[in-house]
Design a protein around this motif. Structure first.
Motif, PDB file in Angstrom:
ATOM      1  N   ASP A   1       0.889  -0.939   0.012  1.00  0.00           N
ATOM      2  CA  ASP A   1      -0.131  -0.024  -0.081  1.00  0.00           C
ATOM      3  C   ASP A   1       0.918   1.111  -0.073  1.00  0.00           C
ATOM      4  N   SER A   2       1.102   1.679  -0.997  1.00  0.00           N
ATOM      5  CA  SER A   2       2.189   2.820  -1.333  1.00  0.00           C
ATOM      6  C   SER A   2       1.461   4.249  -1.338  1.00  0.00           C
TER       7      SER A   2
ATOM      8  N   ASN B   1       6.008   2.880   1.684  1.00  0.00           N
ATOM      9  CA  ASN B   1       5.337   1.513   1.004  1.00  0.00           C
ATOM     10  C   ASN B   1       5.124   0.790   2.306  1.00  0.00           C
ATOM     11  N   LYS B   2       3.998   0.705   2.512  1.00  0.00           N
ATOM     12  CA  LYS B   2       3.478  -0.183   3.766  1.00  0.00           C
ATOM     13  C   LYS B   2       3.130  -1.611   3.264  1.00  0.00           C
TER      14      LYS B   2
ATOM     15  N   GLN C   1      -3.272  -3.489   6.216  1.00  0.00           N
ATOM     16  CA  GLN C   1      -4.061  -3.290   4.735  1.00  0.00           C
ATOM     17  C   GLN C   1      -3.627  -4.350   4.024  1.00  0.00           C
ATOM     18  N   VAL C   2      -2.480  -5.337   4.061  1.00  0.00           N
ATOM     19  CA  VAL C   2      -1.904  -6.102   3.201  1.00  0.00           C
ATOM     20  C   VAL C   2      -2.135  -7.612   3.506  1.00  0.00           C
TER      21      VAL C   2
END
Length: 280
Positions: A150-151, A166-167, A172-173
């Motif tokens: 999730d960027s 960049n998560k 969320q991922v």
């Protein structure tokens, strides 16, 4: 044994106000994470996070259950997030095999099995940076690339803080218990990260700086918003950030850093900001 570790105890912010440079570095800076054919670890009393590095060259390296864990396997009661910041590598988790290229990440859920680190090419060894927190539930292992992240693009060159967050190992991922990790890449010409500064008393954090060119340095800022301190750092070094401390930096060159958090919630946006002009 190919594992070296040390304990780091938690500090009261009132005490840290009186630390000199040597004491600040001793308590918060992790200077050496990558030693050929060794695993290096710091077991922190801040949310019991383990911060470490593994650099397999001539042999595979085992993620050993160090004595403070009092467990048969390192992952018996822990989850682990790993980023490869070196050459192509392999991580074996029990019977599972994961190949990690540069800047790929791997989440390992808790469970009784061995974890091994390997390099594909001893001439270009992998460098595995990892964070680990305690886990109350086991979630599946999963490789995560930047393409899966999730960027978010933030900041501007005019403010010297254009960057991409960049998560990657976040809820969320993929599901985790309490560990959250990601990687922030600063654009050419930008040097500031995490400004305006913030604290989050619900969780602690660790920062790992890399892609810092030879001869350049990072000035990491820490401490209470009204009582800040700084630690000068080189590339491939990490720093612990207590829940009461800001965590920000400016450097003499753009760079990349990996952030890892552990604590009582998984809300990335749970932050208490301080205005830039209010910092002291």
């Amino acid at each position: 044994m190919n594992t070296n570790y040390e304990l780091r105890y938690a500090a009261h912010p009132e005490d840290v106000k009186h630390y000199d440079t040597a004491r600040l570095r001793r308590d918060f800076l992790i200077e050496q994470l990558f030693v050929e054919d060794e695993v290096q670890m710091v077991y922190s009393m801040y949310d019991r996070m383990v911060v470490g590095g593994a650099m397999p060259v001539a042999e595979a390296l085992k993620l050993e259950a160090i004595d403070p864990l009092k467990a048969p396997f390192f992952t018996s009661r822990r989850e682990v997030g790993i980023f490869n910041v070196g050459g192509d590598g392999i991580i074996r988790v029990g019977n599972d095999r994961f190949e990690l290229s540069y800047k790929d990440a791997l989440y390992i859920g808790s469970g009784d099995r061995d974890v091994w680190f390997e390099s594909k090419d001893p001439q270009a060894p992998a460098k595995f940076y990892f964070n680990s927190t305690t886990a109350h539930q086991s979630y599946p292992c999963r490789k995560v690339t930047k393409g899966d992240a999730d960027s978010v693009h933030m900041g501007s060159l005019e403010m010297s803080n254009e960057r991409t967050i960049n998560k990657m190992l976040v809820n969320q991922v993929l599901p985790t218990c309490q560990l959250q990790m990601g990687m922030t890449e600063l654009a050419t010409g930008s040097v500031w990260n995490t400004m305006p500064a913030h604290v989050h008393s619900r969780r602690m954090e660790a920062y790992f700086y890399f892609e810092v060119p030879e001869g350049q340095a990072v000035c990491h800022l820490m401490g209470e918003p009204q009582e800040t301190r700084h630690i000068w750092m080189q590339g491939n070094q990490a720093v612990l950030s207590p829940e009461w401390s800001i965590h920000s930096a400016a450097a003499t060159h753009n760079y990349t850093f990996i952030w890892g958090m552990g604590g009582e919630n998984l809300d990335y946006g749970d932050q208490d900001f301080s205005a830039i002009t209010d910092l002291r």
